[in-house]
Design a protein around this motif. Structure first.
Motif, PDB file in Angstrom:
ATOM      1  N   ILE A 170      41.622  32.291  60.728  1.00  0.00           N
ATOM      2  CA  ILE A 170      42.539  33.132  59.953  1.00  0.00           C
ATOM      3  C   ILE A 170      42.241  34.602  60.227  1.00  0.00           C
ATOM      4  O   ILE A 170      41.074  35.019  60.249  1.00  0.00           O
ATOM      5  N   ASN A 204      47.574  27.010  53.064  1.00  0.00           N
ATOM      6  CA  ASN A 204      47.956  26.469  54.372  1.00  0.00           C
ATOM      7  C   ASN A 204      48.211  27.623  55.338  1.00  0.00           C
ATOM      8  O   ASN A 204      48.863  28.612  54.982  1.00  0.00           O
ATOM      9  N   ASP A 205      47.683  27.501  56.557  1.00  0.00           N
ATOM     10  CA  ASP A 205      47.912  28.538  57.551  1.00  0.00           C
ATOM     11  C   ASP A 205      49.206  28.263  58.307  1.00  0.00           C
ATOM     12  O   ASP A 205      49.974  27.351  57.957  1.00  0.00           O
ATOM     13  N   PHE A 221      43.974  25.553  47.389  1.00  0.00           N
ATOM     14  CA  PHE A 221      43.983  25.551  48.853  1.00  0.00           C
ATOM     15  C   PHE A 221      45.114  26.441  49.350  1.00  0.00           C
ATOM     16  O   PHE A 221      46.056  26.757  48.618  1.00  0.00           O
ATOM     17  N   GLU A 273      37.373  30.312  60.771  1.00  0.00           N
ATOM     18  CA  GLU A 273      38.262  29.162  60.903  1.00  0.00           C
ATOM     19  C   GLU A 273      39.587  29.545  61.538  1.00  0.00           C
ATOM     20  O   GLU A 273      40.531  28.745  61.569  1.00  0.00           O
ATOM     21  N   LYS A 318      47.547  23.914  58.494  1.00  0.00           N
ATOM     22  CA  LYS A 318      46.199  23.406  58.256  1.00  0.00           C
ATOM     23  C   LYS A 318      45.730  23.872  56.882  1.00  0.00           C
ATOM     24  O   LYS A 318      45.874  25.036  56.530  1.00  0.00           O
ATOM     25  N   GLN A 319      45.168  22.949  56.116  1.00  0.00           N
ATOM     26  CA  GLN A 319      44.785  23.245  54.742  1.00  0.00           C
ATOM     27  C   GLN A 319      43.341  23.771  54.677  1.00  0.00           C
ATOM     28  O   GLN A 319      42.448  23.257  55.332  1.00  0.00           O
ATOM     29  N   HIS A 320      43.139  24.822  53.862  1.00  0.00           N
ATOM     30  CA  HIS A 320      41.812  25.414  53.675  1.00  0.00           C
ATOM     31  C   HIS A 320      41.518  25.476  52.179  1.00  0.00           C
ATOM     32  O   HIS A 320      42.285  26.082  51.417  1.00  0.00           O
ATOM     33  N   SER A 321      40.436  24.862  51.753  1.00  0.00           N
ATOM     34  CA  SER A 321      40.045  24.894  50.338  1.00  0.00           C
ATOM     35  C   SER A 321      39.528  26.279  49.975  1.00  0.00           C
ATOM     36  O   SER A 321      38.735  26.871  50.722  1.00  0.00           O
ATOM     37  N   VAL A 322      39.954  26.789  48.822  1.00  0.00           N
ATOM     38  CA  VAL A 322      39.524  28.112  48.359  1.00  0.00           C
ATOM     39  C   VAL A 322      39.353  28.088  46.845  1.00  0.00           C
ATOM     40  O   VAL A 322      39.790  27.150  46.171  1.00  0.00           O
ATOM     41  N   SER A 326      34.133  33.723  55.699  1.00  0.00           N
ATOM     42  CA  SER A 326      33.921  32.427  56.347  1.00  0.00           C
ATOM     43  C   SER A 326      35.231  31.839  56.865  1.00  0.00           C
ATOM     44  O   SER A 326      35.245  31.078  57.839  1.00  0.00           O
ATOM     45  N   LEU A 327      36.351  32.198  56.225  1.00  0.00           N
ATOM     46  CA  LEU A 327      37.655  31.703  56.679  1.00  0.00           C
ATOM     47  C   LEU A 327      38.109  32.387  57.968  1.00  0.00           C
ATOM     48  O   LEU A 327      38.947  31.852  58.691  1.00  0.00           O
TER      49      LEU A 327
END
Length: 343
Positions: free
Chosen positions: A135, A96-97, A94, A133, A101-105, A129-130
């Protein structure tokens, strides 16, 4: 053909019911096929987009890619002998921005190759796709396992792995995060698969099955698709069988006046073809409409190849079902059939 058409006009309701059922079955089949293709792409687009070739995993990993470790000397030897080859690793994680905020990758790193995105130390390239969200290029992302930070250098289209957006990072950053020096997988493009001591070889399709959940997911959906196809064939067989039983006397008269058995079969085949063609055409139109109306995040991909293959399968299964139901016509004796029809 004229006789078949006249019968269809005379018994509209019966043929309309069969056509409606075939339409619903084929429409459901197209929808599930589109979902299966979409989920397949969402699960493994990173691997499916690679050219045909062979993947190599450590024998000790027993076909599990995330347990594989390629010996550095073996890797160096293979890359020297096959300049087009590459070594790569994948690990779920994951980022973090700026708002934490956490984003799974799915973190991906590789040796220099045109098959994977090249990134510099401290940079990261993400699946698009991110971007949806929030980014953007230039954003700074962090990871608890990494002492530094990542600067977003760009985005790529349709790069997913295990239903997670791909994040390309530099090899040294990957090694720091996961405390490993060895790469997990070797990939050599091309049809010829050289034997490499200590490594197991997999085709593209074989390697997809090493992805957790991929095989089970696709097997379940494909099983449903083939059950629906078989059901459609059974519907044709049952429907035409019942119709033939009701028309034994008529077939006896037609045979008595000189109509050949093959002509009666051709009548059934024409009716089957007409019903299936109309049902498939409507199914294709409705499935394309579903594609347009489906929620944006739904993984749905109904390709032309899939449509053509399924349409051909439905026609073949319908032909087999109708032919089996018509085998009783061959045994009909004109006089006995006429007498039976009079009873």
């Amino acid at each position: 053909m004229k006789l078949a058409w006249k019968e269809m006009k005379k018994s509209k309701s019966k043929f309309l019911i069969l056509g409606s059922i075939i339409f619903l079955v084929s429409f459901l089949t197209f929808i599930i096929s589109g979902l299966a293709n979409g989920l397949s792409q969402d699960n493994a687009a990173l691997i499916k987009d690679l050219p045909s070739g062979h993947f190599y995993l450590d024998e000790a990993a027993d076909g599990t890619y995330n347990l594989s470790k390629i010996d550095e000397d073996v890797q160096a030897s293979v890359l020297k002998e096959h300049p087009e080859a590459t070594a790569f690793s994948i690990q779920m994680g994951f980022v973090n921005d700026a708002e934490d905020k956490q984003h799974s990758v799915a973190f991906v790193t590789s040796t220099d190759s045109d098959l994977f995105e090249g990134v510099k130390d401290g940079e990261i390239v993400l699946d698009r796709s991110l971007e949806k969200e929030g980014i953007q290029v230039g954003d700074v992302l962090t990871n608890n396992q990494f002492s530094g930070s990542f600067t977003v250098a760009g985005f790529v289209d349709q790069k997913k792995y295990s239903h997670a957006p791909v994040a390309y990072i530099h090899m040294t950053n990957y090694q720091e995060m996961y405390r490993v020096m060895e790469m997990q997988t070797l990939f050599i493009p091309g049809q010829d698969a050289p034997v490499i001591g200590g490594l197991d070889s997999f085709t593209n399709k074989g390697f997809l099955n090493t992805i957790p959940s991929y095989n089970a997911e696709q097997m379940s959906l494909n099983m449903i698709i083939w059950f629906l196809v078989i059901i459609s064939g059974m519907l044709f067989a049952i429907f035409f069988y019942m119709m033939n039983v009701q028309k034994i006397g008529l077939y006896g008269i037609l045979k008595a006046i000189g109509m050949k058995t093959i002509s009666l079969f051709q009548m059934i085949w024409y009716q089957m073809l007409a019903i299936t063609a109309v049902a498939l055409l409507l199914s294709i139109l409705f499935s394309q409409g579903f594609n347009l109306l489906a929620p944006e995040g739904m993984p749905f991909a109904l390709t032309v190849d899939t449509i053509l293959i399924l349409s051909a399968v439905f026609l073949v299964v319908g032909f087999i079902g109708a032919t089996i139901s018509g085998l009783q016509i061959k045994k009909i004796e004109p006089l006995q059939a006429i007498q039976q029809g009079e009873m």
